[in-house]
Motif scaffolding. Structure first.
Motif, PDB file in Angstrom:
ATOM      1  N   GLU A   1       0.828  -1.208   0.000  1.00 26.13           N
ATOM      2  CA  GLU A   1       0.000   0.000   0.000  1.00 26.13           C
ATOM      3  C   GLU A   1       0.862   1.259   0.000  1.00 26.13           C
ATOM      4  N   VAL A   2       1.965   1.192   0.738  1.00 25.20           N
ATOM      5  CA  VAL A   2       2.895   2.320   0.728  1.00 25.20           C
ATOM      6  C   VAL A   2       3.450   2.526  -0.672  1.00 25.20           C
ATOM      7  N   TRP A   3       3.770   1.423  -1.341  1.00 27.54           N
ATOM      8  CA  TRP A   3       4.321   1.536  -2.698  1.00 27.54           C
ATOM      9  C   TRP A   3       3.295   2.146  -3.644  1.00 27.54           C
ATOM     10  N   ARG A   4       2.031   1.697  -3.550  1.00 26.44           N
ATOM     11  CA  ARG A   4       1.002   2.229  -4.436  1.00 26.44           C
ATOM     12  C   ARG A   4       0.764   3.713  -4.174  1.00 26.44           C
ATOM     13  N   PHE A   5       0.793   4.096  -2.880  1.00 24.10           N
ATOM     14  CA  PHE A   5       0.611   5.505  -2.530  1.00 24.10           C
ATOM     15  C   PHE A   5       1.756   6.347  -3.093  1.00 24.10           C
ATOM     16  N   SER A   6       2.973   5.862  -2.931  1.00 25.46           N
ATOM     17  CA  SER A   6       4.140   6.585  -3.443  1.00 25.46           C
ATOM     18  C   SER A   6       4.093   6.697  -4.964  1.00 25.46           C
TER      19      SER A   6
END
Length: 335
Positions: A8-13
């Motif tokens: 999720e952090v990767w998708r947000f970034s």
């Protein structure tokens, strides 16, 4: 990022990266509808959006042209899918316009090679050329303020005849009395160019000097109107009301018209209303007449309405200062 999984952090970034890339100078926003509230906002949108995808430029209120005219001239021709434009005001009398005027209040320095001054005449000619590429344009609301360059304004009006898909046109002409006849001649030329397509259904003319129109111009207007399937006609403060402007303005009332709006187009004593009534009686499909403004005391609205109904054999209604008519006249309701 507490509580987020690594994915999720990767998708947000990644989403942030894509957004920043889209609004950077290297990217272009895909924004088909632009509703700016300021001229500088419209200028930025014209520079940053994918112009080929732009469908509508609809300011929240009528915008003065100084902040965005240069960008509009340079980029309007690229808006090949544009369907709606306006309300926009173009002021010819503001003196020379250039890039420096637009960026005067910006903190970022302007490269010396971009600092060039353009005359309004050249900008108006270029804007007229841009209209020739707008084959999908259906709705236009434009105010033209002219003090000096009557020929360039007239050329711009005539060039709008190239917009063959045009269905709704509102054109306010804030001009001098001496150039009023020439402006209406340009309007007649534009309508003549649009007539073969038979698409224009709504026409509003504001502040036009109908009292200065020649008999030839009025005849050309009538000839063009007779070929158009107009359903709505708006006449906003036709000039000069004390010199028979409304009677001349009736040349734009065709037999297909179903609704007519007149704002403050009559003389003080209302002597023009008998001639106006005769013109309306030539519109067999008429359903509604809006009168906006102070109606002369001598005019009996009920008697006027009853005569219309008897002559036309239908039930047309006469509305005086009704909310619907006021909204149409004030740009707050498209028609």
């Amino acid at each position: 990022v507490d509580g987020l999984y690594a994915s999720e952090v990767w998708r947000f970034s990644h989403a942030c990266h894509v957004a920043l890339q889209s609004i950077s100078s290297e990217g272009r926003l895909c924004c088909p509808h632009v509703y700016p509230s300021r001229g500088t906002t419209l200028s930025s949108a014209l520079r940053c959006c994918q112009l080929q995808q732009l469908k509508s430029i609809r300011p929240m209120t009528e915008l003065d042209s100084d902040p965005f005219l240069q960008d509009l001239v340079e980029r309007l021709a690229l808006c090949c899918s544009l369907e709606e434009l306006g309300p926009i005001s173009i002021d010819e009398g503001g003196g020379p316009f250039g890039v420096e005027d637009e960026v005067r209040n910006r903190s970022r320095p302007v490269p010396e090679e971009t600092r060039c001054i353009f005359s309004n005449s050249s900008l108006l000619m270029a804007l007229g050329n841009a209209f020739e590429n707008l084959r999908s344009l259906e709705r236009v609301s434009l105010t033209l303020r002219c003090v000096h360059d009557e020929n360039e304004i007239g050329g711009l009006i005539a060039a709008m005849g190239s917009c063959k898909a045009l269905k709704q046109l509102r054109l306010d002409l804030d001009t001098t009395m001496s150039s009023g006849g020439e402006m209406l001649a340009a309007v007649a030329q534009m309508l003549h160019e649009l007539a073969p397509e038979r698409r224009l259904q709504s026409l509003t003319l504001g502040y036009s000097w109908f009292s200065e129109a020649s008999d030839e111009t009025l005849h050309e207007l009538q000839a063009a109107i007779s070929e158009l399937p107009l359903r709505f006609v708006g006449l906003l403060a036709p000039q000069d009301p004390e010199m028979g402007s409304l009677e001349n303005a009736c040349s734009v009332l065709g037999r297909s018209v179903e609704e007519v709006l007149v704002m403050e187009g009559w003389d003080h004593d209302g002597l023009v209303f008998p001639a106006f009534l005769e013109a309306l009686c030539q519109c067999p499909r008429l359903k509604r007449l809006h009168l906006i403004g102070e109606v002369p005391e001598k005019l009996n609205v009920e008697s006027f309405e009853q005569t219309l109904r008897v002559r036309l054999g239908g039930m047309p209604e006469v509305c005086v200062n009704c909310p619907l008519g006021i909204k149409i006249a004030n740009h707050t309701l498209a028609h």
